[in-house]
Structure formats: structure tokens, C-alpha cells
Scaffold this motif. Structure first.
Motif, PDB file in Angstrom:
ATOM      1  N   ALA A  16      -0.034 -33.744   2.108  1.00  0.00           N
ATOM      2  CA  ALA A  16       0.463 -33.122   1.091  1.00  0.00           C
ATOM      3  C   ALA A  16       2.052 -33.285   0.776  1.00  0.00           C
ATOM      4  O   ALA A  16       2.721 -33.273   1.865  1.00  0.00           O
ATOM      5  N   ALA A  17       2.523 -33.534  -0.309  1.00  0.00           N
ATOM      6  CA  ALA A  17       3.745 -33.721  -0.551  1.00  0.00           C
ATOM      7  C   ALA A  17       4.493 -32.440  -1.095  1.00  0.00           C
ATOM      8  O   ALA A  17       3.835 -31.696  -1.585  1.00  0.00           O
ATOM      9  N   ASP A  18       5.732 -32.580  -0.869  1.00  0.00           N
ATOM     10  CA  ASP A  18       6.626 -31.272  -1.334  1.00  0.00           C
ATOM     11  C   ASP A  18       6.936 -31.392  -2.800  1.00  0.00           C
ATOM     12  O   ASP A  18       7.023 -30.429  -3.460  1.00  0.00           O
ATOM     13  N   VAL A  19       7.092 -32.413  -3.353  1.00  0.00           N
ATOM     14  CA  VAL A  19       7.349 -32.770  -4.679  1.00  0.00           C
ATOM     15  C   VAL A  19       5.879 -33.221  -5.314  1.00  0.00           C
ATOM     16  O   VAL A  19       5.256 -34.166  -4.956  1.00  0.00           O
ATOM     17  N   PRO A  20       5.440 -32.680  -6.443  1.00  0.00           N
ATOM     18  CA  PRO A  20       4.430 -33.005  -7.063  1.00  0.00           C
ATOM     19  C   PRO A  20       4.207 -34.582  -7.561  1.00  0.00           C
ATOM     20  O   PRO A  20       5.128 -34.936  -8.041  1.00  0.00           O
ATOM     21  N   SER A  21       3.110 -35.282  -7.448  1.00  0.00           N
ATOM     22  CA  SER A  21       2.925 -36.425  -7.873  1.00  0.00           C
ATOM     23  C   SER A  21       2.850 -36.296  -9.418  1.00  0.00           C
ATOM     24  O   SER A  21       2.392 -35.158  -9.866  1.00  0.00           O
ATOM     25  N   PRO A  22       2.902 -37.587 -10.151  1.00  0.00           N
ATOM     26  CA  PRO A  22       2.578 -37.500 -11.641  1.00  0.00           C
ATOM     27  C   PRO A  22       1.081 -37.040 -11.888  1.00  0.00           C
ATOM     28  O   PRO A  22       0.865 -36.074 -12.795  1.00  0.00           O
ATOM     29  N   GLY A  23      -0.139 -37.303 -10.779  1.00  0.00           N
ATOM     30  CA  GLY A  23      -1.285 -37.003 -11.017  1.00  0.00           C
ATOM     31  C   GLY A  23      -1.151 -35.334 -10.714  1.00  0.00           C
ATOM     32  O   GLY A  23      -2.128 -34.621 -11.528  1.00  0.00           O
ATOM     33  N   GLU A  24      -0.718 -34.887 -10.082  1.00  0.00           N
ATOM     34  CA  GLU A  24      -0.555 -33.313  -9.736  1.00  0.00           C
ATOM     35  C   GLU A  24      -0.236 -32.581 -10.695  1.00  0.00           C
ATOM     36  O   GLU A  24      -0.508 -31.569 -10.998  1.00  0.00           O
ATOM     37  N   ILE A  25       1.090 -33.060 -11.332  1.00  0.00           N
ATOM     38  CA  ILE A  25       1.498 -32.502 -12.568  1.00  0.00           C
ATOM     39  C   ILE A  25       0.419 -32.489 -13.678  1.00  0.00           C
ATOM     40  O   ILE A  25       0.255 -31.627 -14.316  1.00  0.00           O
ATOM     41  N   VAL A  26      -0.245 -33.665 -14.046  1.00  0.00           N
ATOM     42  CA  VAL A  26      -1.433 -33.441 -14.887  1.00  0.00           C
ATOM     43  C   VAL A  26      -2.391 -32.419 -14.693  1.00  0.00           C
ATOM     44  O   VAL A  26      -2.866 -31.976 -15.480  1.00  0.00           O
ATOM     45  N   ALA A  27      -2.606 -32.567 -13.269  1.00  0.00           N
ATOM     46  CA  ALA A  27      -3.803 -31.621 -13.071  1.00  0.00           C
ATOM     47  C   ALA A  27      -3.436 -30.152 -13.249  1.00  0.00           C
ATOM     48  O   ALA A  27      -4.335 -29.351 -13.629  1.00  0.00           O
ATOM     49  N   ALA A  28      -2.012 -29.999 -13.083  1.00  0.00           N
ATOM     50  CA  ALA A  28      -1.784 -28.619 -13.446  1.00  0.00           C
ATOM     51  C   ALA A  28      -1.494 -28.281 -14.868  1.00  0.00           C
ATOM     52  O   ALA A  28      -1.013 -26.942 -15.139  1.00  0.00           O
ATOM     53  N   ALA A  29      -1.540 -29.340 -15.841  1.00  0.00           N
ATOM     54  CA  ALA A  29      -1.056 -28.838 -17.007  1.00  0.00           C
ATOM     55  C   ALA A  29      -2.069 -27.775 -17.758  1.00  0.00           C
ATOM     56  O   ALA A  29      -2.940 -28.040 -17.502  1.00  0.00           O
ATOM     57  N   PRO A  30      -1.426 -26.773 -18.370  1.00  0.00           N
ATOM     58  CA  PRO A  30      -2.269 -25.684 -19.214  1.00  0.00           C
ATOM     59  C   PRO A  30      -3.163 -26.257 -19.947  1.00  0.00           C
ATOM     60  O   PRO A  30      -2.847 -27.360 -20.641  1.00  0.00           O
ATOM     61  N   ALA A  31      -4.067 -25.589 -20.222  1.00  0.00           N
ATOM     62  CA  ALA A  31      -5.277 -26.069 -21.331  1.00  0.00           C
ATOM     63  C   ALA A  31      -4.728 -26.200 -22.711  1.00  0.00           C
ATOM     64  O   ALA A  31      -4.957 -27.114 -23.423  1.00  0.00           O
ATOM     65  N   ALA A  32      -3.541 -25.589 -22.962  1.00  0.00           N
ATOM     66  CA  ALA A  32      -3.137 -25.518 -24.437  1.00  0.00           C
ATOM     67  C   ALA A  32      -2.378 -26.811 -24.581  1.00  0.00           C
ATOM     68  O   ALA A  32      -2.073 -27.214 -25.746  1.00  0.00           O
ATOM     69  N   GLU A  33      -2.073 -27.562 -23.406  1.00  0.00           N
ATOM     70  CA  GLU A  33      -1.397 -28.843 -23.557  1.00  0.00           C
ATOM     71  C   GLU A  33      -1.996 -29.771 -23.842  1.00  0.00           C
ATOM     72  O   GLU A  33      -1.932 -31.289 -24.190  1.00  0.00           O
ATOM     73  N   TRP A  34      -3.475 -29.805 -23.982  1.00  0.00           N
ATOM     74  CA  TRP A  34      -4.420 -30.881 -23.962  1.00  0.00           C
ATOM     75  C   TRP A  34      -4.767 -30.776 -25.432  1.00  0.00           C
ATOM     76  O   TRP A  34      -5.210 -29.701 -26.082  1.00  0.00           O
ATOM     77  N   VAL A  35      -5.091 -32.080 -25.930  1.00  0.00           N
ATOM     78  CA  VAL A  35      -5.425 -32.373 -27.581  1.00  0.00           C
ATOM     79  C   VAL A  35      -6.775 -32.868 -27.435  1.00  0.00           C
ATOM     80  O   VAL A  35      -7.007 -34.059 -27.097  1.00  0.00           O
ATOM     81  N   GLY A  36      -7.706 -32.291 -28.128  1.00  0.00           N
ATOM     82  CA  GLY A  36      -9.099 -32.623 -28.338  1.00  0.00           C
ATOM     83  C   GLY A  36      -8.959 -33.960 -29.117  1.00  0.00           C
ATOM     84  O   GLY A  36      -8.153 -33.948 -30.167  1.00  0.00           O
ATOM     85  N   ILE A  37      -9.749 -34.970 -28.880  1.00  0.00           N
ATOM     86  CA  ILE A  37      -9.747 -36.226 -30.049  1.00  0.00           C
ATOM     87  C   ILE A  37     -10.884 -36.135 -30.783  1.00  0.00           C
ATOM     88  O   ILE A  37     -12.062 -35.842 -30.193  1.00  0.00           O
ATOM     89  N   ALA A  38     -10.817 -36.156 -31.860  1.00  0.00           N
ATOM     90  CA  ALA A  38     -11.841 -35.962 -33.037  1.00  0.00           C
ATOM     91  C   ALA A  38     -12.954 -37.051 -33.028  1.00  0.00           C
ATOM     92  O   ALA A  38     -12.551 -37.992 -32.539  1.00  0.00           O
ATOM     93  N   ALA A  39     -14.263 -36.512 -33.215  1.00  0.00           N
ATOM     94  CA  ALA A  39     -15.300 -37.409 -32.895  1.00  0.00           C
ATOM     95  C   ALA A  39     -15.215 -38.574 -33.986  1.00  0.00           C
ATOM     96  O   ALA A  39     -15.619 -39.793 -33.551  1.00  0.00           O
ATOM     97  N   GLU A  40     -14.622 -38.293 -35.197  1.00  0.00           N
ATOM     98  CA  GLU A  40     -14.507 -39.637 -35.883  1.00  0.00           C
ATOM     99  C   GLU A  40     -13.514 -40.687 -35.699  1.00  0.00           C
ATOM    100  O   GLU A  40     -13.382 -41.633 -36.266  1.00  0.00           O
ATOM    101  N   ASP A  41     -12.745 -40.191 -34.494  1.00  0.00           N
ATOM    102  CA  ASP A  41     -11.644 -41.020 -33.929  1.00  0.00           C
ATOM    103  C   ASP A  41     -12.274 -41.884 -32.502  1.00  0.00           C
ATOM    104  O   ASP A  41     -11.498 -42.530 -32.085  1.00  0.00           O
ATOM    105  N   LEU A  42     -13.593 -41.684 -32.400  1.00  0.00           N
ATOM    106  CA  LEU A  42     -13.968 -42.294 -30.954  1.00  0.00           C
ATOM    107  C   LEU A  42     -15.150 -43.332 -31.421  1.00  0.00           C
ATOM    108  O   LEU A  42     -15.963 -42.987 -32.406  1.00  0.00           O
ATOM    109  N   LEU A  43     -15.086 -44.351 -30.969  1.00  0.00           N
ATOM    110  CA  LEU A  43     -16.098 -45.529 -30.969  1.00  0.00           C
ATOM    111  C   LEU A  43     -16.553 -45.631 -29.532  1.00  0.00           C
ATOM    112  O   LEU A  43     -15.978 -45.708 -28.520  1.00  0.00           O
TER     113      LEU A  43
END
Lengths: 343, 343
Positions: A16-43
Motif C-alpha cells: 500500500a502506498a502513502d500517496v494515492p495512485s491515479p487509480g485509487e483517486i478514481v476509485a474514491a470519486a463520489p458518484a456525483a462526479e460520474w456522468v452517464g453516457i446516453a444510449a443514443e451516444d453509444l455504438l
């Protein structure tokens, strides 16, 4: 997933690192920071099963306005016409691209495709309209991510006007030294380059790994969108502003990047048997609800994304001994995950 | 070949251009500008045949002094001990690396391996010795490519002394804006980054596509060279100066880049059956003469290489409508070909 959470090269367990890795920062991001991708924008591209009979599904996120909307519109027409069904991956060139489309080059195109000009390889600050600004005043925060223009020069002076109707966040650009453009940043969820200032600024999306573009013949041809490719190697940035970019692979990239390389010129497969058949390509909005991929990306205006970029530019987690002090625009992929994965 | 001669994305025939493409410049380079790669600098990795029984051979060029010579020495010891025979490709992580070594992590290492410190991730101007300069006075032009130091600060003041004994060429650096380092260039045949000036300048090789590095555990471990990887995606430059680079794949890259991605953490294969067995790894100098790969690269001090870089930075051949005006250090791969291919 292409957004690996850990980057240590040793297969052995990592302390375990003392300083969070980029991946750890992403994993800890709150739900409100995630943006859903609309179905009409997915192929959703379904390839024939692999040699062991395993399903292969590739999901592509289409690019939002103000970029490449002529081609994106054509792609929606082609998908709704089921035009790609029975076509194939025809070309895989190492450290460059995997390309798909009609190997006969004779299949009739559906009605309703537009001809797009080379001017549309770029967007300008002026591409944000009064209607866009009006919309910004009313949209929810999540939708705002989509409408929020790249054209800061046009939005900045009217920010107070927009903000007066609700709370908002300023777009947070991120600039780095770049060999190809005056400046680069990841904003509005996409890697961009730009030159110029104010209302004359020109913006364009850039050829990072996994980005999807439109094959074409020589200029002035700009391609219809029927012939597509994705980048499977180091960013071929010399293609920026010379070819339309229309999206990026957000799931299943490995099904394209690990295909055998073609042995013909430009990686074209020399025999039909080498091609990977495409069973179908559909807009997710045309699939049954249970079949739709539900994906979301980390808002590039979020505090977590800013921390993620800073951490990628200055790796201080346990594996690293010397942080670089910088990161290029194609080495900070926007995190994408299945919706609800970490909530 | 990974150094494609044409970059048009359409499979249709491409009209001849008025301005030569980078590939055309390379194809026209005179024989004297090509530098043979010594057999003792080539590592030949034979993978088990693929599912269709086709042979898979990967050739790696080891890095010359002043870089990483401790690890390169270890790799020669491991190859001569046939240590890798019966090991495997154990990990393939999309847009990152393919890694090989002993999957059991228990195989005894041969005697004679050196422990290398983290200081050796860099070289400095001071790493060029008086002996190197003395050698420069006597070497043939081709050998000079190898001995010609990166440490211009040390060589420049004595250039007249060196040149007085024969005709020579000044090293031609090529600098571009870079997000990770004060400056970058391709010199001495390799992509490099640097910081500092004069005798205090520090140089290091960079993680471009196809570069080969040494897996390690957490610092202060630096790896022995027994565990190796190659970059199969966008340049992970954050690894520069944190891991030793020891060479690059110069033939057969597709046999590693197109392997199935592992589904475990970090792309590790979850079952032994998924691994690709390594039949053998040998120094080419230990192979029978008829088995040795004979490869050469375009001298990075040559006039053709300078034209090739300029053309990559300003694509004006028929396919391109807007030259970028720049190119990053990992998007101008040093051309490599089979010896005698074009003479």
C-alpha cells in the motif's frame, strides 16, 4: 478495462502506498462526479465469436457537439440501416490502426448521408450558440457536462449570466507542453488540442489510443463514416485535423487491439478468411433495455479528475521514485466504468 | 514491419505525391546511411508456434553505452545460460505492456548477475570517457555511430581534436516540446530525453512503443533483467527514469502486441494455458550464421534521417491537408530493415 487501476510492472503484490495512485483517486470519486453516457451516444459492435467461441463486443462512445457532428449523424444513419451487418475488420496495422467496413467497397450506402467538408475537422469558439448558452442555464448538472462548451472564450463573459440562474462550475482546463499544438487539454470528457485565442480559437479532438476516426480517400474526400478505424498504438497525432474523429472505444478495446496484424500493405488482410466478421453494429438506444451497455465517465470538470491528472503527472505512489512533472494529453485517459460499479 | 512506408487510411490506391512521404525518404536513403546492428546486440526470442503452427520470432536490439549497461550485461548472462528457455509471456495489459519471464518466480538465476542501482536509470555527460574520445578518432564512420556519445557537452570542446584525424559529422540533435522533459531528441539511434546543461546534463532513454524494459518490485529493487516487458500501447512516459530500458523490438513486434490480453489484475494471465511459451532466447552472436537476423537502422545523424523527421513533423504528401508543424519523440520511430533490403 483499459483504465488500469494500478501500474506496477511486477506481478508480485504491491505494498500500500502513502500517496494515492491515479487509480485509487478514481476509485474514491463520489458518484456525483460520474456522468452517464446516453444510449443514443453509444455504438455497440458485435464481432463474430473468437476461435474459442467467446463473444466479442466493442462499445464506442460517439463524440458530442461541437465536433464532427456531420459524420456522427451519418454513423447514426448507417447504424439504423444495419449497414455494417455482414461487413468486417479489414485491416490491422501494428502500432497504428484497426479498420472496419465493407471489404468489397461496393455495398450501396443508405439514403440520407451528408457530405461533410474539411472545415468540419475543427470547431471554433463561435460554434457555441446563444441557444447553447440558454440551454446551460436550465440543464441539470449532469447534462451540463454535455452542453458545456469548449469555447471558453464565448462562455466566460456570460458566465455570471449563466451562473445567476443556478450554481455552476467553471470549466477547468488543463494545459501541457505539446509537440503538435499550441495547447492541449482534456475537457468536456475528451482530449483536445487548440490554437488561437478568444473567438478565433480553433479546437480539435486528437488521435489518442482508442479514438475512432473516419477512413477516407485523398482530399477533398472526407469519408462518409461507413469506413471507421481505431488507434491501436502510439498516438498518431499527425492525423489530427486531417481526418475526422467521431468517438472512442470505451469497452472491449482488446477485441480490436489484439487482432492479428494484416500482412498486406498498410496491414490489409490478404485473404477474406483473415478478416474478422462484424455481426452487427447498433446504437445502444435501438437495443432492448437489458442489452444496453450502461457506462459512465468521470467528469473532466470534477475535483477527482483534477487530482487524477495531477497524480498522473506526478506519480508518487509506492512504485515510483521520480515523478515526471508532466503528462501528455494521450496519457491521461478519461476513466470509464460500468454504471453503478462502485456506488 | 512496424515502420510503415505509407500512412493513408484508405485501402484504395493512393495517387503519387509531389512531396515525398517519410517512407519514401527512407526508401531513397543511400546504403552508406544505414548502420548494421552487431549480432552481439541482438536478442532472438522464439515463441511457441501460433495456433495455426506458424513460427513466431521476435528480435530485440539491446541498448548501447552509456545506457543501462548493467542490466544489458545481465541479459547477456541470462541468454548465454539459456535461462529463458521454457519460460513464458505471463502478462499482456492492453495499451500498456506485454511481459515475459519465469511464471513460477522460483527459477534459480545464473551466477554472475550484477545488482544495479537506481542511479543507473540515467546517464550523464560525464559518462563519456577519454577512452571513448580516443576511440572516436580511429573508428570508421559506421562504428562511430555507436561510439558517438550523447554527451555533446563533453565532445563539443574536443571536436576539432577528433576531426583533425579524419572527417567527421557533428551530432545533429532534434528538439521538440515535450510534456515530460526539458528536451527530447532521437540521437545515437535512440529516443532520448534530457535535462540540465553541459557536464551536468542528464540523459535517459524513453518509453516509446516497442521499447523493452526491466520489470522490478518496489524500490530500491531495480530488477535483474530476467523479467522483461515491451510497450504495446501509447508511450507510458511516466515510467521513464523509474524503470530501466534495455532495448527495443526491431522485428516481430506483432507477435507480442497481438497476444490476447490477460484478464487478471495488470493483465496477468489467470491460467497457465493462456501463457505463450518461450522456446528460447539467444544472443544472435550465439546462433549459426545462417540463423542470425541481419538488421540495420537508418543513422540518426544522417541527412535522410533529418529529412525523415522534418517530413513526419510536416506531412505534405498527398494524403495530408494540414501539416502539424511538430512531432513527438515517440512518433518518429528509427527506421530498421533487413540488411541489404534496398541496396
Amino acid at each position: 478495462m483499459r483504465f488500469a487501476l494500478a501500474l506496477a510492472l511486477a506481478a508480485a503484490p504491491v505494498a500500500a502506498a502513502d500517496v494515492p495512485s491515479p487509480g485509487e483517486i478514481v476509485a474514491a470519486a463520489p458518484a456525483a462526479e460520474w456522468v452517464g453516457i446516453a444510449a443514443e451516444d453509444l455504438l455497440v459492435m458485435t464481432l463474430a465469436p473468437d476461435a474459442k467461441g467467446r463473444a466479442r463486443r466493442v462499445v464506442i462512445q460517439l463524440m458530442p457537439a461541437p465536433f464532427s457532428q456531420g459524420w456522427v449523424g451519418n454513423i447514426r444513419v448507417l447504424a439504423k440501416a444495419h449497414w455494417w451487418d455482414g461487413t468486417a475488420v479489414t485491416r490491422v496495422q501494428d502500432n497504428y490502426v484497426a479498420q472496419w467496413g465493407d471489404p468489397t467497397e461496393k455495398k450501396a450506402l443508405p439514403a440520407g448521408l451528408r457530405h461533410i467538408t474539411e472545415a468540419d475537422y475543427d470547431a471554433t469558439s463561435g460554434d457555441i450558440t446563444d441557444a447553447d448558452i440558454a440551454r446551460l442555464k436550465n440543464e441539470t448538472e449532469q447534462q451540463e457536462e454535455r452542453a458545456w462548451s469548449l469555447a471558453a472564450a464565448r462562455i466566460e463573459p456570460r458566465k455570471a449570466e449563466i451562473a445567476s440562474t443556478r450554481n455552476t462550475k467553471a470549466p477547468q482546463g488543463w494545459h501541457e507542453r505539446d509537440a503538435y499544438a499550441e495547447w492541449v487539454e482534456v475537457r468536456h470528457g475528451w482530449p483536445l488540442a487548440a490554437s488561437g485565442e478568444g473567438m478565433k480559437a480553433i479546437f480539435w479532438p486528437v488521435h489518442c489510443y482508442g479514438m475512432v476516426g473516419v477512413g477516407r480517400n485523398l482530399s477533398p474526400d472526407t469519408g462518409t463514416g461507413a469506413e471507421l478505424y481505431t488507434v491501436i498504438g502510439h498516438a498518431p497525432r499527425h492525423l489530427d485535423r486531417n481526418i475526422a474523429l467521431v468517438g472512442r472505444v470505451v469497452e472491449g478495446m482488446e477485441h480490436l487491439s489484439s487482432l492479428p496484424r494484416g500482412t498486406g500493405a498498410l496491414g490489409v488482410y490478404e485473404t477474406a478468411a483473415e478478416r474478422t466478421p462484424i455481426v452487427s453494429i447498433r446504437l445502444a438506444s435501438e437495443l432492448a433495455a437489458t442489452e444496453r451497455p450502461r457506462l459512465e465517465y468521470l467528469s473532466t470538470d470534477s475535483a477527482s479528475f483534477a487530482r487524477y491528472v495531477a497524480a498522473r503527472a506526478n506519480r508518487r505512489d509506492a512504485f515510483f521514485i521520480r515523478p515526471a512533472g508532466g503528462v501528455d494529453v494521450c496519457n491521461m485517459p478519461v476513466p470509464v466504468r460500468r454504471a453503478g460499479a462502485k456506488q
